[in-house]
Structures are given as C-alpha cells and as structure tokens.
Design a protein around this motif. Structure first.
Motif, PDB file in Angstrom:
ATOM      1  N   CYS A 290      58.978 -27.370  27.487  1.00  0.00           N
ATOM      2  CA  CYS A 290      59.059 -27.208  26.113  1.00  0.00           C
ATOM      3  C   CYS A 290      59.474 -25.841  25.523  1.00  0.00           C
ATOM      4  O   CYS A 290      60.304 -25.824  24.401  1.00  0.00           O
ATOM      5  N   PHE A 291      58.736 -24.863  26.086  1.00  0.00           N
ATOM      6  CA  PHE A 291      58.992 -23.442  25.511  1.00  0.00           C
ATOM      7  C   PHE A 291      60.595 -23.238  25.587  1.00  0.00           C
ATOM      8  O   PHE A 291      61.181 -22.693  24.726  1.00  0.00           O
ATOM      9  N   GLU A 292      61.163 -23.500  26.762  1.00  0.00           N
ATOM     10  CA  GLU A 292      62.761 -23.150  27.029  1.00  0.00           C
ATOM     11  C   GLU A 292      63.566 -23.999  25.923  1.00  0.00           C
ATOM     12  O   GLU A 292      64.456 -23.501  25.405  1.00  0.00           O
ATOM     13  N   ILE A 293      63.291 -25.209  25.656  1.00  0.00           N
ATOM     14  CA  ILE A 293      64.185 -26.080  24.947  1.00  0.00           C
ATOM     15  C   ILE A 293      63.988 -25.700  23.245  1.00  0.00           C
ATOM     16  O   ILE A 293      64.744 -25.206  22.738  1.00  0.00           O
ATOM     17  N   LEU A 294      62.462 -24.919  22.965  1.00  0.00           N
ATOM     18  CA  LEU A 294      62.597 -24.712  21.675  1.00  0.00           C
ATOM     19  C   LEU A 294      63.046 -23.284  21.664  1.00  0.00           C
ATOM     20  O   LEU A 294      63.815 -23.138  20.539  1.00  0.00           O
TER      21      LEU A 294
ATOM     22  N   GLY B  27      59.667 -27.129  35.336  1.00  0.00           N
ATOM     23  CA  GLY B  27      59.869 -26.644  33.896  1.00  0.00           C
ATOM     24  C   GLY B  27      61.105 -25.769  33.492  1.00  0.00           C
ATOM     25  O   GLY B  27      61.088 -25.482  32.431  1.00  0.00           O
ATOM     26  N   ASN B  28      61.789 -25.581  34.478  1.00  0.00           N
ATOM     27  CA  ASN B  28      62.957 -24.625  34.250  1.00  0.00           C
ATOM     28  C   ASN B  28      64.374 -25.332  33.915  1.00  0.00           C
ATOM     29  O   ASN B  28      65.346 -25.189  34.432  1.00  0.00           O
ATOM     30  N   VAL B  29      64.030 -26.262  32.714  1.00  0.00           N
ATOM     31  CA  VAL B  29      64.908 -27.102  32.515  1.00  0.00           C
ATOM     32  C   VAL B  29      66.358 -26.427  31.873  1.00  0.00           C
ATOM     33  O   VAL B  29      67.466 -26.966  31.852  1.00  0.00           O
ATOM     34  N   ILE B  30      66.093 -25.244  31.126  1.00  0.00           N
ATOM     35  CA  ILE B  30      67.162 -24.752  30.661  1.00  0.00           C
ATOM     36  C   ILE B  30      67.538 -23.417  31.594  1.00  0.00           C
ATOM     37  O   ILE B  30      68.886 -23.156  31.935  1.00  0.00           O
ATOM     38  N   SER B  31      66.518 -22.623  31.769  1.00  0.00           N
ATOM     39  CA  SER B  31      66.860 -21.454  32.691  1.00  0.00           C
ATOM     40  C   SER B  31      67.283 -21.628  34.101  1.00  0.00           C
ATOM     41  O   SER B  31      68.139 -20.809  34.443  1.00  0.00           O
ATOM     42  N   GLN B  32      67.432 -22.696  34.651  1.00  0.00           N
ATOM     43  CA  GLN B  32      68.164 -23.125  35.900  1.00  0.00           C
ATOM     44  C   GLN B  32      69.517 -22.867  35.524  1.00  0.00           C
ATOM     45  O   GLN B  32      70.216 -22.652  36.548  1.00  0.00           O
ATOM     46  N   HIS B  33      69.989 -23.464  34.452  1.00  0.00           N
ATOM     47  CA  HIS B  33      71.593 -23.142  34.107  1.00  0.00           C
ATOM     48  C   HIS B  33      71.892 -22.048  33.838  1.00  0.00           C
ATOM     49  O   HIS B  33      73.050 -21.588  34.359  1.00  0.00           O
ATOM     50  N   ILE B  34      70.711 -21.061  33.252  1.00  0.00           N
ATOM     51  CA  ILE B  34      71.238 -19.621  32.981  1.00  0.00           C
ATOM     52  C   ILE B  34      71.285 -18.806  34.428  1.00  0.00           C
ATOM     53  O   ILE B  34      71.931 -17.839  34.627  1.00  0.00           O
ATOM     54  N   ALA B  35      70.600 -19.195  35.334  1.00  0.00           N
ATOM     55  CA  ALA B  35      70.306 -18.842  36.501  1.00  0.00           C
ATOM     56  C   ALA B  35      71.636 -18.432  37.377  1.00  0.00           C
ATOM     57  O   ALA B  35      71.989 -17.794  38.239  1.00  0.00           O
TER      58      ALA B  35
END
Length: 433
Positions: free
Chosen positions: A112-116, A182-190
C-alpha cells in the motif's frame, strides 16, 4: 563503535522534534494573544465537521481535479509516514525492518505504501505543472510574490524527493527484495540496479534511508515557516469553525448592553457613569490583539490556495480586496508580534504598527460585499469576513471613518427610520400605485 549511528540518529531525532516543539509553542503563544472564545457548544456538530471537512476533504473535492489530487497526496503522505515509526525503531535500536516479522500483514502495508508513493509522486508532478506550466490564475495574484510563490514549489520538491527516496530505499534493500513481500513497485525499480554489487546497493540503501529520515525531520520543521502548517492546524481550525448560519452576524456585547440600558425606563441615559465603572470596551479591531483566538488560528491555518479570492465578486471586478491577502496579512502581523515578544522576554513593546493601515488598507475593507463567498469556498473553514467586519466596526465606531455613502445611509435610518431619503409620512406612497 557499532552504536555510533544509533547515537547520531537519536540526537538528530531529539533535535528535530525539539526544534519543532519550540516553534509550535510559539504558534500557540501567538494565537493566545487574541481574545478567548467559548466554543464548547455544538460538540457533535463540530466533531462531525472535522470528520467531513478535515478528514473527508469534502470541500476540497468541489473542484474535482485539484480536490482528488490533494486527497491522494494527503492520504498517501499521511499513511506512508506510518513507516516512520519503523524507521525510528530501527534507528534507535539498530534493527532492520523491525516490523517485517508481521509476515503477510507487513507485506500488505508496504505494498500500500509503495502504490501510494507513486500516486503521490504523480499528483505532486501534476500540481507542479498546474502551478508552473499551466499557471492557474489564482496562484499569480499580487499577494503571491516572493516567499509565498516560492513556498508552494519548495513543498512540492520536498514531497517528490521524499517519495523517490522511499522507493529507492526499498528497491536497493537486498534482504527486503529477497523477501518478495510487499515490493509491488520497488521490484521493478530494482531492475535499474541490476549488475550493481551488493555492497554498493547497501550504501545506496543506507544513504536513501538516512536522507529520507533527515528529510522528514527537515519537512516537519519547515512547516512552521510555511503555509503547510495547515497540515496540523486544519483539524482544530475546522473544529472551532463557526456552526451558526454564515449570514448571521454576531452582536457586539458592549453595544447590546448600551442599548438595553438606554431602553430601561429606570436608568437615566444622561446620568454620568459611576466613578468605578470599567472603561468602555474597544469597538472592533485595529490590530491582531483585538481579534479572537479563533481568527488568529484561521490566519495560521490559511493554505494560500486562493479559492476564497477566486470566488470573491469584489476581486473579480478589479477591486483591491483579496480575502487570501487578508489572512496572509493577519498572519504576517501576528508573526511580527511574536518576534516582538521573543525579543522582549514575552512582553509586547509597542512598535507603532498595527494590522489596520500598515498591512490592510481601508480600501480593501470597504470593497467587501459581505456575501460570504470566501467563507463558503475555504476548504478548511477559515472566515476572512469576520476579520473584515471587526475592522470595519473599528473604523465606524472608534474613528467615525465610514465612507460617505454609509454615513448618508445611517443618517437616513436615524432620521427617517429607513435607508432612503424620504420623509416617514411618504414611506407608504408606493402602495397607492
């Protein structure tokens, strides 16, 4: 040596929170320079207003584009900063993601934090484009020069950087990415850091972590110097906002008492007041100390969004009045009074200045039509009209400085019982036709 980072973190935390506390105490002290107001009535309605207006942003979304973007930014920024609690625990005790043991619940929260964070970043970019590229007119009124103009952009840059740091911190945290929870966004940035050594990733992650928390502490203390103090003050301001009909003006108690005395057949209106009678109260307001504490809270809560000025019919027709400027001037004068108190150990030393004249002109005050459009438009229940009316009252009752048109009207009411220049015997002539 291993505890040095924890000690540094703790010292930074104490310094940041301490400086913020000192400045908030100044705000409270400055507001208390005003006249106390009893707002203990209608508690249910007041709490309802807080839930609907402050929390629910109901007045913001009347302008859907900016309202929805603001709602995303507001909710996202508040919720994301729940993670600050984990950062504080990690910083003090030297742990790493102290709440990760919560399993799937932790993963859901971080997701939720990453999406927000992404939604907040996009919203802030759109706000920046509206302010600097599209150039919405209400952001470029005469009062929006210098610091007020820069402040709006500074806060947007702050939010962009904090959101970016949060996502980079997660993306370069190797143990967190390996958890895949929970790394729904950061995994793509990684993916942008593929091929980077684990030691380098650790340095990037720690750097982002430190800059992120220091940035939050700077942001916290920046609020005192910024219009964004409304992030904190909007809630009490809405609670103390008026709950009476907007068109209902308050009676002046001193005037009411005087009228009652004159109407009392047992009181000689021409008799001299008793020797021990208190000095007559000052009518209206000429400086911030004559305003109520709620009005001064209003001034500190002003978001400078300009919705009030955008809706003001006087401003639309080219008059000098800007309700936003009224609130900004009141806050500037109150800040000046606060510095005077700081310099003189809490005692105000007269500085030959006042709100009326030095900040707000009579031309601005008399341009107001008292239509309440500014009050209705404000998303956080600020009431510029009340300040305008109190300062008008001072001009009329203390300085006899009403415009000629108003003096003629009041003379007609006194002599003819009506605002028109007709004899009382002729008042019903219109009915004969």
């Amino acid at each position: 040596m291993q505890y040095i980072p924890n000690i540094i973190f703790l010292l930074l935390l104490i310094a940041g929170v301490g400086y913020f506390t000192i400045n908030i105490r100044k705000v409270i002290r400055n507001i208390k320079q005003g006249i106390p107001v009893d707002a203990s009535d209608n508690k249910a309605e007041r709490y309802g207003n807080v839930a609907r207006i402050a929390l629910g942003q109901s007045k913001m979304v009347k302008r859907p584009v900016s309202g929805i973007l603001h709602f995303i930014t507001y909710v996202g920024f508040i919720i994301i900063n729940i993670e600050v609690l984990e950062i504080i625990i990690d910083g003090i005790f030297g742990t790493h993601r102290a709440f990760s043991g919560m399993g799937s619940v932790y993963g859901f929260l971080i997701a939720c934090f990453e999406i927000l964070a992404v939604l907040v970043f996009v919203s802030v970019v759109i706000f920046w484009l509206r302010r600097n590229i599209i150039k919405i007119k209400r952001f470029f009124k005469p009062e929006m020069k210098g610091w007020p103009k820069q402040d709006g952009n500074f806060i947007l840059y702050f939010e962009m950087i904090l959101m970016a740091l949060f996502l980079i911190m997660n993306a370069t945290d190797v143990p967190f990415q390996q958890m895949n929870n929970g790394n729904v966004i950061s995994q793509h940035i990684a993916g942008f850091f593929s091929g980077t050594s684990e030691s380098t990733l650790h340095i990037i992650e720690r750097s982002a972590w430190w800059i992120h928390i220091i940035g939050i502490l700077i942001f916290l203390n920046y609020l005192y110097f910024s219009k964004h103090l409304h992030i904190l003050l909007a809630f009490p301001n809405v609670y103390f906002g008026r709950v009476t009909p907007k068109g209902q003006f308050k009676n002046n108690e001193a005037v009411t008492a005087e009228v009652k005395m004159m109407m009392d057949p047992n009181v000689d209106p021409f008799a001299a007041p008793p020797a021990d009678a208190p000095a007559p109260a000052k009518f209206g307001a000429s400086d911030v100390m004559d305003l109520t504490q709620i009005q001064l809270l209003n001034a500190y809560t002003c978001t400078e969004c300009g919705r009030c000025t955008d809706e003001c019919p006087a401003n639309k027709t080219g008059k000098k009045l800007s309700p936003r400027k009224i609130m900004m001037d009141t806050r500037d004068r109150l800040q000046e009074v606060g510095k005077n108190l700081d310099a003189n150990k809490g005692v105000f030393v007269p500085d030959n200045k006042q709100l009326l004249g030095d900040y707000i002109s009579t031309e601005e005050l008399w341009a107001c039509t008292t239509c309440n459009a500014c009050v209705e438009a404000c998303p956080v229940s600020i009431d510029p009209l009340s300040i305008i009316m109190d300062m008008r009252q001072y001009l009329v009752m203390e300085q006899s400085a009403a415009p000629n048109e108003l003096n003629v009207t009041m003379t007609n009411i006194e002599n003819n019982g009506a605002p028109w220049p007709f004899n009382q015997q002729d008042r019903l002539n219109w009915a004969k036709e």
